[in-house]
Design a protein around this motif. Structure first.
Motif, short mmCIF file in Angstrom:
data_model
loop_
_atom_site.label_atom_id
_atom_site.label_comp_id
_atom_site.label_asym_id
_atom_site.label_seq_id
_atom_site.Cartn_x
_atom_site.Cartn_y
_atom_site.Cartn_z
N ASP A 9 -27.85 9.91 15.11
CA ASP A 9 -28.51 11.23 15.06
C ASP A 9 -29.23 11.41 13.73
O ASP A 9 -30.39 11.80 13.68
N GLU A 10 -28.54 11.10 12.65
CA GLU A 10 -29.12 11.24 11.31
C GLU A 10 -30.31 10.28 11.13
O GLU A 10 -31.33 10.66 10.56
N GLU A 13 -33.27 11.65 13.16
CA GLU A 13 -33.72 12.92 12.59
C GLU A 13 -34.45 12.70 11.26
O GLU A 13 -35.51 13.27 11.02
N LYS A 14 -33.89 11.86 10.44
CA LYS A 14 -34.48 11.55 9.14
C LYS A 14 -35.87 10.92 9.28
O LYS A 14 -36.76 11.16 8.48
N HIS A 16 -37.85 11.43 11.89
CA HIS A 16 -38.66 12.31 12.75
C HIS A 16 -39.03 11.65 14.07
O HIS A 16 -40.16 11.76 14.54
N PRO A 18 -38.61 11.75 17.90
CA PRO A 18 -38.19 12.73 18.91
C PRO A 18 -37.45 12.09 20.08
O PRO A 18 -37.99 11.89 21.16
N TYR A 21 -31.26 12.44 23.88
CA TYR A 21 -29.92 11.86 23.83
C TYR A 21 -29.17 12.16 25.11
O TYR A 21 -29.27 13.24 25.68
N TYR A 31 -30.19 6.83 23.44
CA TYR A 31 -31.30 7.57 22.84
C TYR A 31 -32.58 6.99 23.44
O TYR A 31 -32.75 5.77 23.46
#
Length: 156
Positions: A9-10, A13-14, A16, A18, A21, A31
Motif C-alpha cells: 500500500d505504501e 501510494e508513495k 502515485h 492508482p 486492491y 493489486y
C-alpha cells in the motif's frame, strides 16, 4: 514479521500508482492497474501484483507480477511465427520476466519471485513493474507490427 499489504500500500501510494486492491479467498493480496502503450490502443494493459503474507516466522514471501492480454494474434496461421517472436523476446529482452502465448493466441508476461520486508526489496517490486511495463510495450509494438500488420510506435 510485518504483513505485506501495508508495505505494498505504501509503495504504490508513495509512487502515485492508482491501483485497485482486492483480497482473494485464500487471503492473498492482488493489486491491479491499467496502462496504455499508445494513443491507438483501445484497451489498457492490465498489470497485477499478487503477493502472499509472510508465513509465520519467515522473512520471505512469494509475489508475482503479471501483464495479461498484452496482445492477441489476429491470424491463427501465424502461430509458429508468434512463438518464434516470443522465444526471441524471452532470450534477448525479457530479463526476469517470461512472455507466453496461450492456446487462445493471447500474449502475456509474468515474473515469479520472493521478497523480504526490507525497503530495498519492496522498492524492487516497483522497479520490476516499471521494467515490465517498458518491455511489455516493446513486445506489444513488435507483436502488432510483425504479426498483426499494424504500424505502431510506443508513446514516450
Amino acid at each position: 514479521m510485518p504483513q505485506i499489504k501495508p508495505l505494498l500500500d505504501e509503495l504504490f501510494e508513495k509512487r502515485h500508482v492508482p491501483v485497485k486492491y482486492e483480497k482473494n479467498q485464500k487471503g492473498e493480496h492482488i493489486y491491479s492497474c491499467g496502462y496504455n502503450f499508445t494513443k491507438l490502443s483501445n484497451d489498457p494493459l492490465i498489470f497485477t501484483v499478487w503477493a502472499q503474507d509472510f508465513p509465520k516466522d519467515q522473512e520471505m514471501t512469494n509475489y508475482q507480477i503479471t501483464f495479461r492480454l498484452i496482445a492477441k494474434l489476429d491470424d491463427h496461421t501465424k502461430r509458429t511465427e508468434a512463438l518464434e517472436l516470443v522465444n526471441r523476446f524471452n532470450q534477448t529482452i525479457a530479463g526476469p520476466f517470461t512472455a507466453m502465448l496461450d492456446d487462445y493466441n493471447q500474449l502475456s508476461m509474468r515474473l515469479l519471485d520472493v521478497t523480504t520486508a526490507q525497503p530495498q526489496d519492496i522498492n524492487l517490486i516497483y522497479t520490476l513493474v516499471q521494467f515490465g511495463l517498458k518491455i511489455s510495450g516493446q513486445l506489444y509494438v513488435e507483436f502488432q507490427n510483425e504479426l498483426n500488420g499494424k504500424h505502431l510506435e510506443l508513446d514516450h
